[in-house]
Design a protein around this motif. Structure first.
Motif, PDB file in Angstrom:
ATOM      1  N   ILE A  92       0.781  -1.174   0.043  1.00 34.72           N
ATOM      2  CA  ILE A  92       0.088   0.053   0.012  1.00 34.72           C
ATOM      3  C   ILE A  92       0.983   1.212   0.077  1.00 34.72           C
ATOM      4  CG2 ILE A  92      -2.112   1.080   1.284  1.00 34.72           C
ATOM      5  CD1 ILE A  92      -2.416  -1.875   0.336  1.00 34.72           C
ATOM      6  N   ILE A  93       0.905   2.088  -1.030  1.00 27.30           N
ATOM      7  CA  ILE A  93       1.519   3.377  -1.315  1.00 27.30           C
ATOM      8  C   ILE A  93       0.555   4.412  -0.838  1.00 27.30           C
ATOM      9  CG2 ILE A  93       3.158   4.793  -2.669  1.00 27.30           C
ATOM     10  CD1 ILE A  93       3.982   2.269  -4.019  1.00 27.30           C
ATOM     11  N   ASP A  94       1.070   5.395   0.095  1.00 30.31           N
ATOM     12  CA  ASP A  94       0.168   6.313   0.255  1.00 30.31           C
ATOM     13  C   ASP A  94       0.449   7.862  -0.055  1.00 30.31           C
ATOM     14  OD1 ASP A  94      -1.797   8.142   1.255  1.00 30.31           O
ATOM     15  OD2 ASP A  94      -1.407   7.848   3.206  1.00 30.31           O
ATOM     16  N   ALA A  95       0.454   8.396  -1.038  1.00 31.29           N
ATOM     17  CA  ALA A  95       0.890   9.507  -1.526  1.00 31.29           C
ATOM     18  C   ALA A  95      -0.215  10.683  -1.263  1.00 31.29           C
ATOM     19  CB  ALA A  95       1.493   9.564  -2.863  1.00 31.29           C
ATOM     20  N   SER A  96      -1.199  10.417  -0.665  1.00 38.94           N
ATOM     21  CA  SER A  96      -2.475  11.357  -0.602  1.00 38.94           C
ATOM     22  C   SER A  96      -2.351  12.473   0.373  1.00 38.94           C
ATOM     23  CB  SER A  96      -3.681  10.511  -0.323  1.00 38.94           C
ATOM     24  OG  SER A  96      -3.613  10.002   1.068  1.00 38.94           O
ATOM     25  N   GLY A  97      -3.091  13.538   0.180  1.00 39.14           N
ATOM     26  CA  GLY A  97      -3.382  14.455   1.102  1.00 39.14           C
ATOM     27  C   GLY A  97      -3.539  15.573   0.477  1.00 39.14           C
ATOM     28  N   ILE A  98      -4.021  16.775   1.201  1.00 39.62           N
ATOM     29  CA  ILE A  98      -4.337  18.045   0.631  1.00 39.62           C
ATOM     30  C   ILE A  98      -2.905  18.649   0.340  1.00 39.62           C
ATOM     31  CG2 ILE A  98      -5.361  20.284   1.452  1.00 39.62           C
ATOM     32  CD1 ILE A  98      -7.477  18.979   2.971  1.00 39.62           C
ATOM     33  N   SER A  99      -3.000  19.266  -0.689  1.00 40.60           N
ATOM     34  CA  SER A  99      -1.663  19.822  -1.318  1.00 40.60           C
ATOM     35  C   SER A  99      -1.457  21.140  -0.211  1.00 40.60           C
ATOM     36  CB  SER A  99      -1.768  20.355  -2.568  1.00 40.60           C
ATOM     37  OG  SER A  99      -1.055  21.419  -2.781  1.00 40.60           O
ATOM     38  N   SER A 100      -0.143  21.436  -0.169  1.00 44.60           N
ATOM     39  CA  SER A 100       0.315  22.554   0.647  1.00 44.60           C
ATOM     40  C   SER A 100      -0.256  24.013   0.035  1.00 44.60           C
ATOM     41  CB  SER A 100       1.639  22.777   1.088  1.00 44.60           C
ATOM     42  OG  SER A 100       2.455  22.873  -0.323  1.00 44.60           O
ATOM     43  N   ASN A 101      -0.488  23.769  -1.367  1.00 40.35           N
ATOM     44  CA  ASN A 101      -0.839  24.844  -1.911  1.00 40.35           C
ATOM     45  C   ASN A 101      -2.471  25.374  -1.815  1.00 40.35           C
ATOM     46  OD1 ASN A 101      -2.163  23.272  -3.681  1.00 40.35           O
ATOM     47  ND2 ASN A 101      -1.534  23.724  -5.442  1.00 40.35           N
ATOM     48  N   LYS A 102      -2.949  24.905  -0.973  1.00 39.07           N
ATOM     49  CA  LYS A 102      -4.445  24.874  -0.440  1.00 39.07           C
ATOM     50  C   LYS A 102      -4.593  25.862   0.823  1.00 39.07           C
ATOM     51  CE  LYS A 102      -6.428  22.089  -3.487  1.00 39.07           C
ATOM     52  NZ  LYS A 102      -6.292  22.266  -4.718  1.00 39.07           N
ATOM     53  N   LYS A 103      -4.125  27.067   0.677  1.00 39.88           N
ATOM     54  CA  LYS A 103      -3.925  27.945   1.951  1.00 39.88           C
ATOM     55  C   LYS A 103      -5.178  28.357   2.546  1.00 39.88           C
ATOM     56  CE  LYS A 103       0.320  28.574   0.989  1.00 39.88           C
ATOM     57  NZ  LYS A 103       1.371  27.511   1.460  1.00 39.88           N
ATOM     58  N   ASN A 104      -6.244  28.036   1.948  1.00 44.67           N
ATOM     59  CA  ASN A 104      -7.511  28.456   2.440  1.00 44.67           C
ATOM     60  C   ASN A 104      -8.226  27.359   3.156  1.00 44.67           C
ATOM     61  OD1 ASN A 104      -7.841  27.014   0.151  1.00 44.67           O
ATOM     62  ND2 ASN A 104      -9.825  28.104  -0.323  1.00 44.67           N
ATOM     63  N   PHE A 105      -7.673  26.146   3.331  1.00 50.21           N
ATOM     64  CA  PHE A 105      -8.229  25.188   4.195  1.00 50.21           C
ATOM     65  C   PHE A 105      -8.037  25.121   5.812  1.00 50.21           C
ATOM     66  CE2 PHE A 105      -8.405  22.109   0.498  1.00 50.21           C
ATOM     67  CZ  PHE A 105      -9.828  22.261   0.207  1.00 50.21           C
ATOM     68  N   SER A 106      -9.024  24.949   6.625  1.00 49.22           N
ATOM     69  CA  SER A 106      -8.535  24.999   7.715  1.00 49.22           C
ATOM     70  C   SER A 106      -7.826  24.231   8.661  1.00 49.22           C
ATOM     71  CB  SER A 106     -10.032  24.707   8.568  1.00 49.22           C
ATOM     72  OG  SER A 106     -10.470  23.599   8.557  1.00 49.22           O
ATOM     73  N   LEU A 107      -7.113  23.972   9.646  1.00 45.78           N
ATOM     74  CA  LEU A 107      -6.270  23.228   9.947  1.00 45.78           C
ATOM     75  C   LEU A 107      -7.056  21.798  10.290  1.00 45.78           C
ATOM     76  CD1 LEU A 107      -3.579  22.164  11.497  1.00 45.78           C
ATOM     77  CD2 LEU A 107      -4.139  23.141  13.454  1.00 45.78           C
TER      78      LEU A 107
END
Length: 146
Positions: A65-80
């Motif tokens: 299982i390879i996990d390269a997922s996630g919200i990108s760092s260029n999404k500055k408007n997302f909450s913590l």
């Protein structure tokens, strides 16, 4: 059996997909992204709403299982909170289920650093913090290092 790649349409995930395709490996690609057209080969699965039971069943059909997922760092408007759900809680769930299923789990985590006046400065932003929390959570699992 084969590779199951989460985040297959992202920067790192798509490079891994290309590499494994070139090696003619059996892969299943998965993404919860709008950029699904980047994917060329393999079975496509949108995993964004999977329960733990559904994930465990999916994981059981693969050796790695390879996990390269996630919200990108260029999404500055997302909450913590949103970053933590995607970049910390999700990899923890996958790691836990992979350990339970005795499958190899590879998590790709990037915490951004910048070079500033010949010194390395770690960015303390929502993205980096959520990736760091994900790493800490995974390290709480018995057998995580195997």
């Amino acid at each position: 059996m084969g590779y199951l790649i989460f985040g297959a349409s992202g920067f790192l995930g798509s490079a891994i997909v290309d590499w494994l395709e070139n090696k003619q490996e059996k892969i299943t690609v998965s993404s919860n992204s709008q950029y699904l057209e980047k994917l060329n080969n393999g079975d496509l699965i949108n995993y964004s709403k999977f329960t733990d039971n559904e994930l465990e069943e999916l994981i059981s059909n693969h050796h790695t299982i390879i996990d390269a997922s996630g919200i990108s760092s260029n999404k500055k408007n997302f909450s913590l909170k949103r970053f933590i759900e995607s970049n910390a809680s999700w990899p923890y769930r996958l790691a836990k289920l992979s350990i339970k299923s005795k499958k190899r789990y590879i998590w790709l985590s990037t915490i951004h650093c910048e070079k500033y006046d010949n010194n390395i400065q770690v960015n303390i932003d929502n993205y980096s913090l959520s990736k760091y929390i994900g790493e800490l959570l995974i390290k709480t699992l018995p057998g995580w290092e195997k």
